[in-house]
Enzyme design. Structure first.
Site, PDB file in Angstrom:
ATOM      1  N   TYR A 231      32.479  12.617  -0.806  1.00  0.00           N
ATOM      2  CA  TYR A 231      31.174  12.898  -1.439  1.00  0.00           C
ATOM      3  C   TYR A 231      30.573  11.641  -2.049  1.00  0.00           C
ATOM      4  O   TYR A 231      29.350  11.531  -2.165  1.00  0.00           O
ATOM      5  CB  TYR A 231      31.303  14.028  -2.462  1.00  0.00           C
ATOM      6  CG  TYR A 231      31.570  15.310  -1.728  1.00  0.00           C
ATOM      7  CD1 TYR A 231      30.531  15.995  -1.093  1.00  0.00           C
ATOM      8  CD2 TYR A 231      32.861  15.787  -1.572  1.00  0.00           C
ATOM      9  CE1 TYR A 231      30.777  17.117  -0.338  1.00  0.00           C
ATOM     10  CE2 TYR A 231      33.118  16.915  -0.823  1.00  0.00           C
ATOM     11  CZ  TYR A 231      32.076  17.576  -0.211  1.00  0.00           C
ATOM     12  OH  TYR A 231      32.310  18.680   0.550  1.00  0.00           O
ATOM     13  N   HIS A 378      35.715  15.179  13.424  1.00  0.00           N
ATOM     14  CA  HIS A 378      34.965  15.669  12.244  1.00  0.00           C
ATOM     15  C   HIS A 378      34.496  14.506  11.384  1.00  0.00           C
ATOM     16  O   HIS A 378      33.333  14.419  11.010  1.00  0.00           O
ATOM     17  CB  HIS A 378      35.862  16.620  11.438  1.00  0.00           C
ATOM     18  CG  HIS A 378      35.390  16.880  10.041  1.00  0.00           C
ATOM     19  ND1 HIS A 378      34.257  17.615   9.761  1.00  0.00           N
ATOM     20  CD2 HIS A 378      35.887  16.491   8.829  1.00  0.00           C
ATOM     21  CE1 HIS A 378      34.089  17.677   8.454  1.00  0.00           C
ATOM     22  NE2 HIS A 378      35.060  16.990   7.861  1.00  0.00           N
ATOM     23  N   ARG A 443      46.215  12.979  16.320  1.00  0.00           N
ATOM     24  CA  ARG A 443      45.479  11.822  15.825  1.00  0.00           C
ATOM     25  C   ARG A 443      46.490  10.737  15.463  1.00  0.00           C
ATOM     26  O   ARG A 443      47.699  10.974  15.512  1.00  0.00           O
ATOM     27  CB  ARG A 443      44.616  12.205  14.616  1.00  0.00           C
ATOM     28  CG  ARG A 443      45.396  12.652  13.406  1.00  0.00           C
ATOM     29  CD  ARG A 443      44.511  13.089  12.251  1.00  0.00           C
ATOM     30  NE  ARG A 443      43.910  11.960  11.563  1.00  0.00           N
ATOM     31  CZ  ARG A 443      43.489  11.995  10.285  1.00  0.00           C
ATOM     32  NH1 ARG A 443      43.615  13.105   9.569  1.00  0.00           N
ATOM     33  NH2 ARG A 443      42.939  10.941   9.727  1.00  0.00           N
TER      34      ARG A 443
HETATM   35 FE1  HAS Z   1      35.607  16.716   5.704  1.00  0.00          FE
HETATM   36  C1  HAS Z   1      38.870  16.022   6.628  1.00  0.00           C
HETATM   37  C2  HAS Z   1      36.465  19.943   5.006  1.00  0.00           C
HETATM   38  C3  HAS Z   1      32.387  17.350   4.580  1.00  0.00           C
HETATM   39  C4  HAS Z   1      34.935  13.340   5.726  1.00  0.00           C
HETATM   40  N1  HAS Z   1      36.686  15.019   6.124  1.00  0.00           N
HETATM   41  C5  HAS Z   1      38.010  14.950   6.496  1.00  0.00           C
HETATM   42  C6  HAS Z   1      38.375  13.581   6.690  1.00  0.00           C
HETATM   43  C7  HAS Z   1      37.276  12.818   6.385  1.00  0.00           C
HETATM   44  C8  HAS Z   1      36.214  13.732   6.048  1.00  0.00           C
HETATM   45  C9  HAS Z   1      37.189  11.306   6.383  1.00  0.00           C
HETATM   46  O1  HAS Z   1      39.040  21.522   4.599  1.00  0.00           O
HETATM   47  C10 HAS Z   1      39.735  13.078   7.202  1.00  0.00           C
HETATM   48  C11 HAS Z   1      40.659  12.627   6.124  1.00  0.00           C
HETATM   49  C12 HAS Z   1      41.948  12.115   6.743  1.00  0.00           C
HETATM   50  O2  HAS Z   1      41.974  10.956   7.165  1.00  0.00           O
HETATM   51  O3  HAS Z   1      42.888  12.917   6.854  1.00  0.00           O
HETATM   52  N2  HAS Z   1      34.608  18.347   4.985  1.00  0.00           N
HETATM   53  C13 HAS Z   1      35.139  19.575   4.798  1.00  0.00           C
HETATM   54  C14 HAS Z   1      34.106  20.487   4.309  1.00  0.00           C
HETATM   55  C15 HAS Z   1      32.960  19.748   4.196  1.00  0.00           C
HETATM   56  C16 HAS Z   1      33.283  18.408   4.599  1.00  0.00           C
HETATM   57  C17 HAS Z   1      34.271  21.931   3.993  1.00  0.00           C
HETATM   58  N3  HAS Z   1      33.980  15.581   5.273  1.00  0.00           N
HETATM   59  C18 HAS Z   1      32.763  16.031   4.813  1.00  0.00           C
HETATM   60  C19 HAS Z   1      31.880  14.912   4.608  1.00  0.00           C
HETATM   61  C20 HAS Z   1      32.603  13.783   4.924  1.00  0.00           C
HETATM   62  C21 HAS Z   1      33.916  14.221   5.333  1.00  0.00           C
HETATM   63  C22 HAS Z   1      30.465  15.039   4.112  1.00  0.00           C
HETATM   64  C23 HAS Z   1      32.209  12.351   4.890  1.00  0.00           C
HETATM   65  C24 HAS Z   1      31.051  11.905   4.493  1.00  0.00           C
HETATM   66  N4  HAS Z   1      37.320  17.774   5.829  1.00  0.00           N
HETATM   67  C25 HAS Z   1      37.466  19.069   5.451  1.00  0.00           C
HETATM   68  C26 HAS Z   1      38.887  19.450   5.578  1.00  0.00           C
HETATM   69  C27 HAS Z   1      39.576  18.337   6.030  1.00  0.00           C
HETATM   70  C28 HAS Z   1      38.569  17.297   6.179  1.00  0.00           C
HETATM   71  C29 HAS Z   1      39.517  20.738   5.286  1.00  0.00           C
HETATM   72  C30 HAS Z   1      41.091  18.207   6.288  1.00  0.00           C
HETATM   73  C31 HAS Z   1      41.423  18.458   7.705  1.00  0.00           C
HETATM   74  C32 HAS Z   1      42.892  18.226   7.961  1.00  0.00           C
HETATM   75  O4  HAS Z   1      43.599  19.207   8.235  1.00  0.00           O
HETATM   76  O5  HAS Z   1      43.361  17.081   7.917  1.00  0.00           O
HETATM   77  C33 HAS Z   1      31.627  20.271   3.682  1.00  0.00           C
HETATM   78  O6  HAS Z   1      31.234  19.537   2.563  1.00  0.00           O
HETATM   79  C34 HAS Z   1      30.549  20.263   4.708  1.00  0.00           C
HETATM   80  C35 HAS Z   1      29.268  20.913   4.200  1.00  0.00           C
HETATM   81  C36 HAS Z   1      28.106  20.602   5.083  1.00  0.00           C
HETATM   82  C37 HAS Z   1      27.244  21.479   5.576  1.00  0.00           C
HETATM   83  C38 HAS Z   1      26.137  20.998   6.485  1.00  0.00           C
HETATM   84  C39 HAS Z   1      24.753  21.089   5.842  1.00  0.00           C
HETATM   85  C40 HAS Z   1      23.743  20.467   6.738  1.00  0.00           C
HETATM   86  C41 HAS Z   1      22.786  19.616   6.357  1.00  0.00           C
HETATM   87  C42 HAS Z   1      21.877  19.028   7.402  1.00  0.00           C
HETATM   88  C43 HAS Z   1      20.577  19.790   7.481  1.00  0.00           C
HETATM   89  C44 HAS Z   1      19.757  19.318   8.608  1.00  0.00           C
HETATM   90  C45 HAS Z   1      18.435  19.137   8.551  1.00  0.00           C
HETATM   91  C46 HAS Z   1      17.756  18.690   9.749  1.00  0.00           C
HETATM   92  C47 HAS Z   1      17.648  19.356   7.328  1.00  0.00           C
HETATM   93  C48 HAS Z   1      27.325  22.927   5.299  1.00  0.00           C
HETATM   94  C49 HAS Z   1      22.583  19.236   4.939  1.00  0.00           C
HETATM   95  C50 HAS Z   1      16.447  19.424   9.930  1.00  0.00           C
HETATM   96  C51 HAS Z   1      16.349  19.856  11.318  1.00  0.00           C
HETATM   97  C52 HAS Z   1      15.187  20.267  11.862  1.00  0.00           C
HETATM   98  C53 HAS Z   1      15.272  20.778  13.261  1.00  0.00           C
HETATM   99  C54 HAS Z   1      13.887  20.209  11.193  1.00  0.00           C
END
Ligand code: HAS
Length: 552
Positions: A231, A378, A443
């Site tokens: 974050y 991811h 990985r």
């Molecule tokens: Fe993650 C593993 C769960 C977000 C980075 N994550 C990782 C690792 C990294 C990482 C580096 O629960 C690997 C660590 C390692 O080396 O072992 N992550 C989540 C969850 C979220 C999440 C629940 N991760 C991130 C973000 C990262 C990041 C942000 C970097 C910046 N992650 C995990 C979990 C693992 C994990 C487990 C462990 C896995 C394992 O087993 O090893 C949430 O915060 C995500 C929420 C995001 C959303 C998306 C909202 C969408 C938006 C875009 C809107 C688009 C628009 C476009 C407005 C719900 C805001 C408009 C379009 C039109 C057409 C007009």
């Protein structure tokens, strides 16, 4: 008038010099990391072999440390310092600048120490530096200096904020400043556990002062820091989305209260969730894991609020520009302006990236994807696409602001090409990673066919796609550095706008959102609730511990 050249006060020279020093170290690290990334992608795809004087894990460590830890931290501090200066009157006062420079010096010494140990093949422990893999003590000392130096960047922001509040009693702080302060409160608290791990576990153990290390505790402390770390990367991108992008498209901030509330929620819920990285590890009871999973699902909410807010900003702006019908507004967005296009593509990537995060966080599905290359996919579409593309989009206007130059039409066009290359490369690479992960490809492994096992041979085509995507990413990285070099040294002199949007109407933001003792108090309560008993357990039921291991 060129949209990037407006005649208002931006950032004074001394502040610009400080920010630029951070941003350019960030991009130097980025360039090296991109080279290492391409090499490891090609090796993993079976396309090339490394010479005998280096190895896959050394390159992988260089890539992870330089990209995930060094590029991000330097860029974030450089960007936030400049924005805080811009929104508090155009300059950082002397103390804040001094703190900023102390931070830069400490971080640069730390970075040099860590990089030298990696180059000497004395620290191939990857960016998570998991014990019992043991690096040279200088790697850990360098990492500690990097973290301590980054605190000074935060102190510089706090100092400017305090000065601004003293001079503007009773007023709500500018949104950019509020968000920067929240980001650094998160960072200061989140880095305490990793500082404890490094100072009291890893350094004494790597120096041979303690024979073994409590692995469970070291991993728990790491992930206590590791999730808020993501974050810390994301929140500056959100600052650009909430505050800068609306101005670039000629719109307004949708809701000041919503933006501030989403940051408070990110602060509160990004920390007590680290066990979602340890769901498959023994030594933590399922009850505590469940609590962390529930809190993880809560931390998704501020991202959904951000998505809603961005959609609303885009639609209202497009409609004001004459867009009619259900999607007419969409066409009115400035598609040929890289300052908008790059972060927008980042937002698109973040939709599947967020869905992937929710998959990871769900206990049963985590059993399928944990330690597979799905997780690598991811994090490449979160940090490597959503965040990195936003940082590139910011750099296209930030560097001209800091150097007193302008983003020319040609540089803008090249930036669009660079964004397309990066996006296609990232799409191919991370799609292949997600697919392969679901097939069981692990990985953190070098190229292998597992003695020509048919399952592993079935992965090879996708591994080549990964390598090809990595090649495109490297081309995009070189192009980016060339463009940023041009914007630093050669682009025509002129004034470039620092895009800061305002809400359209007067806002009645609840003042409680800026009562830091309340939020820090709630955060500390959540941390004690989520970590108190499990950490006490790990300390009292201390397993025999592990001696250091060097696998390379
Ligand atoms: Fe993650 C593993 C769960 C977000 C980075 N994550 C990782 C690792 C990294 C990482 C580096 O629960 C690997 C660590 C390692 O080396 O072992 N992550 C989540 C969850 C979220 C999440 C629940 N991760 C991130 C973000 C990262 C990041 C942000 C970097 C910046 N992650 C995990 C979990 C693992 C994990 C487990 C462990 C896995 C394992 O087993 O090893 C949430 O915060 C995500 C929420 C995001 C959303 C998306 C909202 C969408 C938006 C875009 C809107 C688009 C628009 C476009 C407005 C719900 C805001 C408009 C379009 C039109 C057409 C007009």
């Amino acid at each position: 008038m060129n949209p990037t050249t407006m005649g208002q006060a931006q950032v004074d020279r001394p502040t610009a010099r400080l920010s630029l020093a951070y941003v350019w170290v960030a991009y130097a690290a980025f360039g090296l990391a991109a080279l290492a990334g391409m090499l490891q992608g090609m090796v993993r795809g079976g396309l090339i072999e490394l010479p005998s004087w280096t190895n896959y894990y050394q390159i992988l460590t260089a890539h992870g440390v330089l990209m995930a830890l060094i590029f991000t931290t330097y860029f974030i501090i450089g960007f936030l310092l400049s924005g805080v200066a811009k929104t508090t009157g155009g300059s950082l006062h002397g103390t804040a600048r001094g703190l900023g420079w102390i931070g830069w010096i400490l971080m640069t010494i730390g970075t040099a120490m860590a990089v030298v140990t990696i180059v000497m093949n004395d620290a191939s422990v990857l960016y998570t530096f998991y014990a019992p893999l043991k690096a040279s003590p200088f790697f850990y000392i360098g990492s500690a200096l990097l973290v301590v130096g980054s605190w000074f960047g935060g102190f510089a922001i706090f100092s400017s904020y305090r000065k601004w509040r003293r001079e503007n009693r009773g007023k709500l702080s500018p949104l950019f400043v509020f968000m920067s302060v929240t980001t650094f409160i998160l960072w200061l608290i989140a880095t305490v556990p990793v500082a404890v791990e490094v100072l009291f576990q890893l350094i004494p153990w790597s120096l041979g002062w303690t024979p073994s290390i409590n692995i469970m505790l070291s991993r728990t402390l790491f992930w206590f820091f590791g999730h808020p770390l993501v974050y810390f990367w994301l929140m500056p991108a959100y600052i650009a989305w909430y505050v800068c992008v609306p101005r670039v498209i000629g719109g307004h901030i949708f809701s000041d209260s919503l933006a501030r509330l989403s940051f408070i929620l990110l602060l509160l819920f990004s920390m007590p969730v680290g066990f979602h990285h340890q769901l498959m590890e023994p030594g933590i009871s399922p009850g505590w894991k469940m609590i962390h999973v529930i809190l993880t699902l809560i931390v998704v909410v501020p991202s959904l609020m951000t998505a809603f807010s961005m959609f609303a900003t885009f639609e209202t702006t497009g409609r004001k520009k004459g867009g009619v019908g259900l999607f007419g507004w969409f066409k009115k967005l400035p598609w040929s302006d890289v300052r908008f296009f790059a972060p927008f593509v980042g937002m698109l990537f973040f939709i599947p990236a967020g869905a992937g995060g929710i998959i990871n966080a769900s206990n049963q599905m985590n059993a399928v994807v944990h330690n597979t290359i799905f997780v690598t996919g991811h994090f490449h579409i979160t940090i490597g696409a959503a965040v990195a593309l936003t940082f590139f989009g910011v750099s296209y206007w930030l560097i001209p602001v800091l150097t007193g130059r302008t983003l020319t039409r040609t540089a803008n066009r090249m930036g669009m090409v660079q964004t397309v290359f990066w996006s296609v490369g990232m799409f191919l690479m991370s799609f292949a990673m997600h697919y392969l992960g679901l097939q069981g490809t692990p990985r953190r492994t070098d190229y292998t066919t597992y003695m020509d096992h048919p399952t592993a041979l079935g992965w090879m085509d996708y591994q080549r796609v990964m390598g090809f995507g990595g090649g495109l990413l490297f081309v995009a990285a070189v192009l980016l550095i060339l463009i940023l070099g041009y914007l630093t040294f050669y682009a025509p002199k002129g004034k470039t706008e620092y895009p800061i949007a305002e809400p359209e109407t007067e806002q009645h933001t609840p003042r409680i959102l800026e009562r830091w003792p309340v939020w820090v108090g709630v955060l500390l309560f959540l941390i004690v609730m989520a970590y108190g008993i499990p950490i006490a357990d790990q300390l009292t039921h201390n397993p025999p511990g592990s001696p250091p291991i060097r696998t390379w």
